[in-house]
Design an enzyme around this catalytic site. Sequence first.
Site, PDB file in Angstrom:
ATOM      1  N   ASP A  64     -48.308  85.496  76.387  1.00 25.02           N
ATOM      2  CA  ASP A  64     -47.812  84.884  75.145  1.00 25.02           C
ATOM      3  C   ASP A  64     -48.877  83.903  74.625  1.00 25.02           C
ATOM      4  O   ASP A  64     -48.648  82.698  74.532  1.00 25.02           O
ATOM      5  CB  ASP A  64     -46.469  84.164  75.353  1.00 25.02           C
ATOM      6  CG  ASP A  64     -46.568  83.006  76.343  1.00 25.02           C
ATOM      7  OD1 ASP A  64     -45.750  82.071  76.223  1.00 25.02           O
ATOM      8  OD2 ASP A  64     -47.457  83.004  77.220  1.00 25.02           O
ATOM      9  N   ASP A  83     -53.218  81.628  78.437  1.00 24.76           N
ATOM     10  CA  ASP A  83     -53.138  83.101  78.462  1.00 24.76           C
ATOM     11  C   ASP A  83     -54.466  83.708  78.016  1.00 24.76           C
ATOM     12  O   ASP A  83     -54.929  84.710  78.569  1.00 24.76           O
ATOM     13  CB  ASP A  83     -52.059  83.606  77.501  1.00 24.76           C
ATOM     14  CG  ASP A  83     -50.683  83.066  77.792  1.00 24.76           C
ATOM     15  OD1 ASP A  83     -50.423  81.904  77.447  1.00 24.76           O
ATOM     16  OD2 ASP A  83     -49.886  83.795  78.373  1.00 24.76           O
ATOM     17  N   ASN A 112     -44.899  81.042  73.775  1.00 20.53           N
ATOM     18  CA  ASN A 112     -45.518  79.809  73.245  1.00 20.53           C
ATOM     19  C   ASN A 112     -45.333  79.706  71.732  1.00 20.53           C
ATOM     20  O   ASN A 112     -45.239  78.613  71.175  1.00 20.53           O
ATOM     21  CB  ASN A 112     -47.016  79.802  73.569  1.00 20.53           C
ATOM     22  CG  ASN A 112     -47.275  79.470  75.019  1.00 20.53           C
ATOM     23  OD1 ASN A 112     -46.642  78.584  75.584  1.00 20.53           O
ATOM     24  ND2 ASN A 112     -48.176  80.213  75.633  1.00 20.53           N
ATOM     25  N   THR A 138     -47.618  86.159  82.495  1.00 22.13           N
ATOM     26  CA  THR A 138     -47.966  84.735  82.368  1.00 22.13           C
ATOM     27  C   THR A 138     -47.216  84.145  81.183  1.00 22.13           C
ATOM     28  O   THR A 138     -47.749  83.302  80.434  1.00 22.13           O
ATOM     29  CB  THR A 138     -49.487  84.569  82.158  1.00 22.13           C
ATOM     30  OG1 THR A 138     -49.840  85.175  80.898  1.00 22.13           O
ATOM     31  CG2 THR A 138     -50.278  85.182  83.285  1.00 22.13           C
ATOM     32  N   PHE A 158     -41.589  76.178  81.517  1.00 24.54           N
ATOM     33  CA  PHE A 158     -41.385  76.836  80.231  1.00 24.54           C
ATOM     34  C   PHE A 158     -41.129  78.347  80.339  1.00 24.54           C
ATOM     35  O   PHE A 158     -40.198  78.864  79.713  1.00 24.54           O
ATOM     36  CB  PHE A 158     -42.589  76.596  79.311  1.00 24.54           C
ATOM     37  CG  PHE A 158     -42.457  77.306  77.990  1.00 24.54           C
ATOM     38  CD1 PHE A 158     -43.075  78.532  77.792  1.00 24.54           C
ATOM     39  CD2 PHE A 158     -41.673  76.780  76.979  1.00 24.54           C
ATOM     40  CE1 PHE A 158     -42.929  79.215  76.588  1.00 24.54           C
ATOM     41  CE2 PHE A 158     -41.524  77.450  75.766  1.00 24.54           C
ATOM     42  CZ  PHE A 158     -42.156  78.674  75.574  1.00 24.54           C
ATOM     43  N   ASN A 159     -41.953  79.087  81.090  1.00 19.68           N
ATOM     44  CA  ASN A 159     -41.823  80.552  81.099  1.00 19.68           C
ATOM     45  C   ASN A 159     -40.457  81.015  81.594  1.00 19.68           C
ATOM     46  O   ASN A 159     -39.923  82.018  81.141  1.00 19.68           O
ATOM     47  CB  ASN A 159     -42.917  81.197  81.965  1.00 19.68           C
ATOM     48  CG  ASN A 159     -44.264  81.192  81.277  1.00 19.68           C
ATOM     49  OD1 ASN A 159     -44.341  81.055  80.054  1.00 19.68           O
ATOM     50  ND2 ASN A 159     -45.327  81.307  82.054  1.00 19.68           N
ATOM     51  N   GLN A 197     -52.109  68.343  75.818  1.00 19.45           N
ATOM     52  CA  GLN A 197     -51.577  68.052  77.152  1.00 19.45           C
ATOM     53  C   GLN A 197     -51.612  66.540  77.418  1.00 19.45           C
ATOM     54  O   GLN A 197     -50.716  65.982  78.042  1.00 19.45           O
ATOM     55  CB  GLN A 197     -52.395  68.801  78.227  1.00 19.45           C
ATOM     56  CG  GLN A 197     -52.183  70.299  78.231  1.00 19.45           C
ATOM     57  CD  GLN A 197     -50.941  70.747  79.009  1.00 19.45           C
ATOM     58  OE1 GLN A 197     -50.398  69.978  79.780  1.00 19.45           O
ATOM     59  NE2 GLN A 197     -50.492  71.966  78.797  1.00 19.45           N
ATOM     60  N   HIS A 202     -52.900  76.862  83.626  1.00 25.47           N
ATOM     61  CA  HIS A 202     -51.842  77.602  84.313  1.00 25.47           C
ATOM     62  C   HIS A 202     -52.170  79.085  84.547  1.00 25.47           C
ATOM     63  O   HIS A 202     -52.309  79.527  85.682  1.00 25.47           O
ATOM     64  CB  HIS A 202     -50.539  77.527  83.494  1.00 25.47           C
ATOM     65  CG  HIS A 202     -50.094  76.144  83.152  1.00 25.47           C
ATOM     66  ND1 HIS A 202     -49.633  75.224  84.080  1.00 25.47           N
ATOM     67  CD2 HIS A 202     -50.016  75.521  81.945  1.00 25.47           C
ATOM     68  CE1 HIS A 202     -49.297  74.110  83.476  1.00 25.47           C
ATOM     69  NE2 HIS A 202     -49.509  74.254  82.183  1.00 25.47           N
ATOM     70  N   ASP A 203     -52.253  79.862  83.498  1.00 26.40           N
ATOM     71  CA  ASP A 203     -52.194  81.321  83.613  1.00 26.40           C
ATOM     72  C   ASP A 203     -53.341  81.983  84.384  1.00 26.40           C
ATOM     73  O   ASP A 203     -53.102  82.936  85.137  1.00 26.40           O
ATOM     74  CB  ASP A 203     -52.063  81.946  82.209  1.00 26.40           C
ATOM     75  CG  ASP A 203     -50.761  81.545  81.544  1.00 26.40           C
ATOM     76  OD1 ASP A 203     -50.661  81.640  80.312  1.00 26.40           O
ATOM     77  OD2 ASP A 203     -49.825  81.124  82.277  1.00 26.40           O
TER      78      ASP A 203
HETATM   79  O1  RIB Z   1     -45.452  76.357  81.710  1.00 30.53           O
HETATM   80  C1  RIB Z   1     -46.724  76.916  81.481  1.00 30.53           C
HETATM   81  C2  RIB Z   1     -46.592  78.297  80.938  1.00 30.53           C
HETATM   82  O2  RIB Z   1     -45.895  78.260  79.695  1.00 30.53           O
HETATM   83  C3  RIB Z   1     -47.950  78.950  80.636  1.00 30.53           C
HETATM   84  O3  RIB Z   1     -47.854  80.340  80.812  1.00 30.53           O
HETATM   85  C4  RIB Z   1     -48.154  78.631  79.194  1.00 30.53           C
HETATM   86  O4  RIB Z   1     -48.994  79.589  78.537  1.00 30.53           O
HETATM   87  C5  RIB Z   1     -46.752  78.736  78.667  1.00 30.53           C
HETATM   88  O5  RIB Z   1     -46.484  80.110  78.423  1.00 30.53           O
HETATM   89 CA    CA Z   2     -48.437  81.816  78.984  1.00 31.97          CA
END
Ligand code: RIB
Ligand code: CA
Length: 314
Positions: free
Chosen positions: A14, A19, A43, A128, A169-170, A231, A243-244
Amino acid sequence: MNEIKKTKIILDVDPGHDDAVAIMLAAKHPKIDLQAITVVAGNQTLEKTAKNAINVCSYLGINKVPVAAGMSRPMVREQVIADDIHGETGLDGPIFGETTVQLEQKHAVDLLIELLMGSNGDITLVPTAPLTNIGMAIRREPRIIPKIKQIVLMGGSYQLGNISPAAEFNIYADPEAAHVVFTCGRPIVMIGLDLTRQALVTKEVMDRIRTIGNNASRLFISLMEFFSHTQKEVFGWEAPPLHDPTTIAYLIDQSIIQTKPMNVQIELRSDASYGRTLCDYFGMLHKPANAEVAVKLDSNKFWNTVYETIKLYS
Ligand code: RIB
Ligand code: CA
């Protein structure tokens, strides 16, 4: 010379700044055989995440990998996006030129099913993003389940959340889809915030990658300059967690990430903890582990992998 053992993957994204870096690594590293990129709302809206995936692939010359758009909304809950982190476009910061890559006509869920059903069970799914595409594919065609070699996902947390005190979040963006995935019975590696908050894009990392001086490193810097700003604004981080790409690094070299088997359940009924990955770290529930949960990152190995892979771009 020994042939490099490649891992076949479908990357579900996303984009999303992190990503975009996961796509960058997956498309270039010799140990990864990127079969397809599937895109989902997360996102930002699907229209924007799909456009971002096309822009990143066009910019990096990734033109032999099918890119398909999938689910535009979560399975059950109302849609949430992360524009506070990724901006109005979902990939604020870089300016992209002409696109040379087109979206597949096929829906991402159908492409996932087609590739998995046509495989001999050697494809790893790497989501991701919210798990809507993966969850819908499993529900649409349960015969794909035994065909999934492994699911290596970025999502969840056994400690603090990032979209609520309890949830990452994901998972939060589609808890019901996450429940379908975490109960499908296939091997899962859950790379959550506990791990990704060890993958910090420090000034030293930025300075090192800037020295590469190719298009990919310039894109990395442009993405991270925006990502670092939001951030810090939202979480106060001095250096943002990347993260991803940790999912791709794990597939390149599993020694980069230490995992611990845990029973993981998705909270679907609580208001305050909706979307939490309830990870039984101490085995208190005496339930079988359904995931290897990432606990420790070898930062040096991780950033060396990121650096060396970005250097492979011309
Ligand atoms: O919480 C982080 C995740 O949420 C990552 O994959 C970021 O791209 C968002 O999708
Ligand atoms: Ca992501």
